[in-house]
Design a protein around this motif. Structure first.
Motif, PDB file in Angstrom:
ATOM      1  N   UNK A 257       0.730  -1.085   0.011  1.00 49.05           N
ATOM      2  CA  UNK A 257       0.020  -0.020   0.043  1.00 49.05           C
ATOM      3  C   UNK A 257       0.837   1.197  -0.090  1.00 49.05           C
ATOM      4  N   UNK A 258       0.594   2.354  -0.749  1.00 45.94           N
ATOM      5  CA  UNK A 258       1.438   3.498  -0.841  1.00 45.94           C
ATOM      6  C   UNK A 258       1.047   4.299   0.112  1.00 45.94           C
ATOM      7  N   UNK A 259       2.394   5.014   0.753  1.00 38.90           N
ATOM      8  CA  UNK A 259       1.986   6.094   1.717  1.00 38.90           C
ATOM      9  C   UNK A 259       1.019   7.108   1.234  1.00 38.90           C
ATOM     10  N   UNK A 260       0.226   7.393   2.263  1.00 43.50           N
ATOM     11  CA  UNK A 260      -0.968   8.507   1.753  1.00 43.50           C
ATOM     12  C   UNK A 260      -0.267   9.904   1.262  1.00 43.50           C
ATOM     13  N   UNK A 261      -0.370  10.265   0.304  1.00 42.64           N
ATOM     14  CA  UNK A 261      -0.173  11.425  -0.225  1.00 42.64           C
ATOM     15  C   UNK A 261       1.293  11.328  -1.007  1.00 42.64           C
ATOM     16  N   UNK A 262       1.836  10.197  -1.284  1.00 38.28           N
ATOM     17  CA  UNK A 262       2.951   9.621  -1.987  1.00 38.28           C
ATOM     18  C   UNK A 262       2.527   9.698  -3.261  1.00 38.28           C
ATOM     19  N   UNK A 263       3.919   9.503  -4.005  1.00 39.12           N
ATOM     20  CA  UNK A 263       3.700   9.763  -5.599  1.00 39.12           C
ATOM     21  C   UNK A 263       2.771   8.364  -6.133  1.00 39.12           C
TER      22      UNK A 263
ATOM     23  N   UNK B 261       3.060   7.741  -9.610  1.00 35.84           N
ATOM     24  CA  UNK B 261       3.694   7.474 -10.938  1.00 35.84           C
ATOM     25  C   UNK B 261       4.404   6.111 -11.222  1.00 35.84           C
ATOM     26  N   UNK B 262       4.447   5.529 -10.172  1.00 35.48           N
ATOM     27  CA  UNK B 262       5.387   4.301 -10.485  1.00 35.48           C
ATOM     28  C   UNK B 262       5.198   3.426  -9.371  1.00 35.48           C
ATOM     29  N   UNK B 263       5.336   1.910  -9.722  1.00 33.85           N
ATOM     30  CA  UNK B 263       5.051   0.807  -8.452  1.00 33.85           C
ATOM     31  C   UNK B 263       6.192   1.112  -7.462  1.00 33.85           C
ATOM     32  N   UNK B 264       5.885   0.491  -6.343  1.00 34.35           N
ATOM     33  CA  UNK B 264       6.928   0.354  -5.299  1.00 34.35           C
ATOM     34  C   UNK B 264       8.098  -0.830  -5.894  1.00 34.35           C
ATOM     35  N   UNK B 265       9.135  -0.102  -5.624  1.00 25.14           N
ATOM     36  CA  UNK B 265      10.483  -0.950  -6.295  1.00 25.14           C
ATOM     37  C   UNK B 265      10.738  -2.257  -5.318  1.00 25.14           C
TER      38      UNK B 265
ATOM     39  N   UNK C 281      21.199   7.436  -5.740  1.00 27.45           N
ATOM     40  CA  UNK C 281      22.155   6.749  -4.845  1.00 27.45           C
ATOM     41  C   UNK C 281      21.599   5.213  -4.759  1.00 27.45           C
ATOM     42  N   UNK C 282      20.260   4.899  -4.859  1.00 23.72           N
ATOM     43  CA  UNK C 282      19.604   3.857  -4.548  1.00 23.72           C
ATOM     44  C   UNK C 282      19.526   3.144  -5.736  1.00 23.72           C
ATOM     45  N   UNK C 283      19.817   3.801  -6.830  1.00 28.52           N
ATOM     46  CA  UNK C 283      19.732   3.162  -8.422  1.00 28.52           C
ATOM     47  C   UNK C 283      18.215   2.763  -8.516  1.00 28.52           C
ATOM     48  N   UNK C 284      17.422   3.623  -8.260  1.00 27.85           N
ATOM     49  CA  UNK C 284      15.932   3.481  -8.544  1.00 27.85           C
ATOM     50  C   UNK C 284      15.306   4.804  -9.210  1.00 27.85           C
ATOM     51  N   UNK C 285      14.162   4.820  -9.558  1.00 25.42           N
ATOM     52  CA  UNK C 285      13.505   6.087  -9.899  1.00 25.42           C
ATOM     53  C   UNK C 285      12.959   6.793  -8.757  1.00 25.42           C
ATOM     54  N   UNK C 286      12.669   8.060  -8.971  1.00 25.64           N
ATOM     55  CA  UNK C 286      12.453   8.844  -7.759  1.00 25.64           C
ATOM     56  C   UNK C 286      10.997   8.746  -7.286  1.00 25.64           C
ATOM     57  N   UNK C 287      10.084   8.111  -8.331  1.00 27.86           N
ATOM     58  CA  UNK C 287       8.842   7.796  -8.000  1.00 27.86           C
ATOM     59  C   UNK C 287       8.559   6.463  -7.035  1.00 27.86           C
ATOM     60  N   UNK C 288       9.641   5.794  -7.024  1.00 34.92           N
ATOM     61  CA  UNK C 288       9.763   4.801  -6.099  1.00 34.92           C
ATOM     62  C   UNK C 288       9.872   5.184  -4.684  1.00 34.92           C
ATOM     63  N   UNK C 289      10.610   6.302  -4.290  1.00 39.06           N
ATOM     64  CA  UNK C 289      10.763   6.597  -3.010  1.00 39.06           C
ATOM     65  C   UNK C 289       9.529   7.145  -2.349  1.00 39.06           C
ATOM     66  N   UNK C 290       8.638   7.542  -3.204  1.00 41.20           N
ATOM     67  CA  UNK C 290       7.198   8.226  -2.345  1.00 41.20           C
ATOM     68  C   UNK C 290       6.352   7.050  -1.864  1.00 41.20           C
ATOM     69  N   UNK C 291       6.827   5.787  -2.121  1.00 44.43           N
ATOM     70  CA  UNK C 291       5.998   4.608  -1.353  1.00 44.43           C
ATOM     71  C   UNK C 291       6.666   4.603   0.140  1.00 44.43           C
ATOM     72  N   UNK C 292       7.820   5.141   0.473  1.00 43.23           N
ATOM     73  CA  UNK C 292       8.589   5.152   1.779  1.00 43.23           C
ATOM     74  C   UNK C 292       8.498   6.380   2.355  1.00 43.23           C
ATOM     75  N   UNK C 293       8.575   7.640   1.758  1.00 45.16           N
ATOM     76  CA  UNK C 293       8.730   8.937   2.284  1.00 45.16           C
ATOM     77  C   UNK C 293       7.789   9.958   1.298  1.00 45.16           C
ATOM     78  N   UNK C 294       7.191  10.800   1.992  1.00 45.71           N
ATOM     79  CA  UNK C 294       6.239  11.655   1.246  1.00 45.71           C
ATOM     80  C   UNK C 294       7.175  12.815   0.471  1.00 45.71           C
ATOM     81  N   UNK C 295       8.157  13.358   0.930  1.00 44.73           N
ATOM     82  CA  UNK C 295       8.915  14.572   0.566  1.00 44.73           C
ATOM     83  C   UNK C 295      10.395  14.560   1.330  1.00 44.73           C
ATOM     84  N   UNK C 296      11.224  15.740   0.997  1.00 42.94           N
ATOM     85  CA  UNK C 296      12.457  15.750   1.634  1.00 42.94           C
ATOM     86  C   UNK C 296      11.900  16.112   2.982  1.00 42.94           C
ATOM     87  N   UNK C 297      10.861  16.879   3.413  1.00 44.07           N
ATOM     88  CA  UNK C 297      10.731  17.398   4.977  1.00 44.07           C
ATOM     89  C   UNK C 297      10.769  16.050   5.724  1.00 44.07           C
ATOM     90  N   UNK C 298       9.721  14.971   5.170  1.00 43.03           N
ATOM     91  CA  UNK C 298       9.535  13.890   6.072  1.00 43.03           C
ATOM     92  C   UNK C 298      11.012  13.045   5.949  1.00 43.03           C
TER      93      UNK C 298
END
Length: 239
Positions: free
Chosen positions: A1-7, A9-13, A45-62
């Protein structure tokens, strides 16, 4: 399940976890500083697309919230030796050393309240010592904030350049010495105090400045504890 408010535009890595994201962010922070930490840089750094990060953190502040706690993972509380003043002194000394040992750590944690397991452990320990020392609950809570703000603020000052010349590579002590000489050359009739105290203003090391400020802070807490203890004793005698 995606983080609420996350991206969206891509599936979870597959295999990517929040812990892996935070550890990668720590590496980027150490290598490039907080100014170089971005979601795009983190994805690289992780070798993934940025959209994959939004399953785990909403943005830089989080992400910075998570880093605030993770930066405290290896911080150690001082031993319970000596009186409360000795223990708080050691708390501040260790905290300053800890922040100085991690690039831009003070810039990440200053002013941020993001309680995670590591920060909660330290806060619980310090609050317990303050209450055991006899500080009221309200004072203990404010002192906990005060000590953190003092050390963080000092480190921010300590790590900032004294002047453009230091930012461009000059030695910090040389910059301070030059500033002292500039003060001594001021018109004495207009700036008698600056001329007289030029060496005192620019001479002390950051260690000396930190020690002086810390001892004066502890002096104030000693007075607070004495006053509050006196009020409690007076109240008891009138019962």
């Amino acid at each position: 399940m995606a983080v609420e408010g996350g991206g969206d535009d891509g599936p979870q890595q597959p295999g990517l976890t929040r812990e892996a994201v935070v550890q990668a962010a720590l590496r980027v922070l150490e290598r490039e500083g907080v100014g170089g930490l971005s979601m795009r840089r983190l994805a690289s750094e992780l070798g993934v697309k940025a959209s994959s990060l939004y399953w785990h953190v909403r943005n830089k502040e989080e992400l910075l919230d998570l880093l605030t706690d993770e930066l405290m993972a290896d911080a150690e509380a001082p031993p319970r030796e000596g009186d409360w003043r000795q223990q708080l002194r050691e708390y501040c000394v260790r905290y300053r050393r800890h922040l100085l040992g991690k690039r831009d750590a003070a810039k990440v944690v200053a002013g941020r309240l993001a309680p995670g397991p590591h920060l909660l452990r330290l806060m619980e320990d310090q609050l317990g010592r303050l209450r055991e020392a006899g500080f009221s609950d309200a004072d203990a809570a404010l002192i906990n904030y005060l000590l953190g703000a003092f050390v963080q603020g000092f480190v921010l000052q300590e790590q900032g350049p004294l002047a453009a010349s230091e930012a461009m590579g000059a030695d910090r002590r040389e910059v301070a010495t030059a500033a002292g000489e500039q003060l001594r050359r001021l018109p004495q009739d207009t700036f008698p105090n600056l001329v007289a105290l030029a060496g005192d203003l620019t001479g002390p090391s950051m260690e000396a400045r930190f020690s002086f400020a810390l001892e004066r802070l502890l002096d104030g807490l000693s007075t607070l504890l004495e006053q509050s203890s006196g009020v409690r004793e007076e109240g008891t005698s009138h019962e």
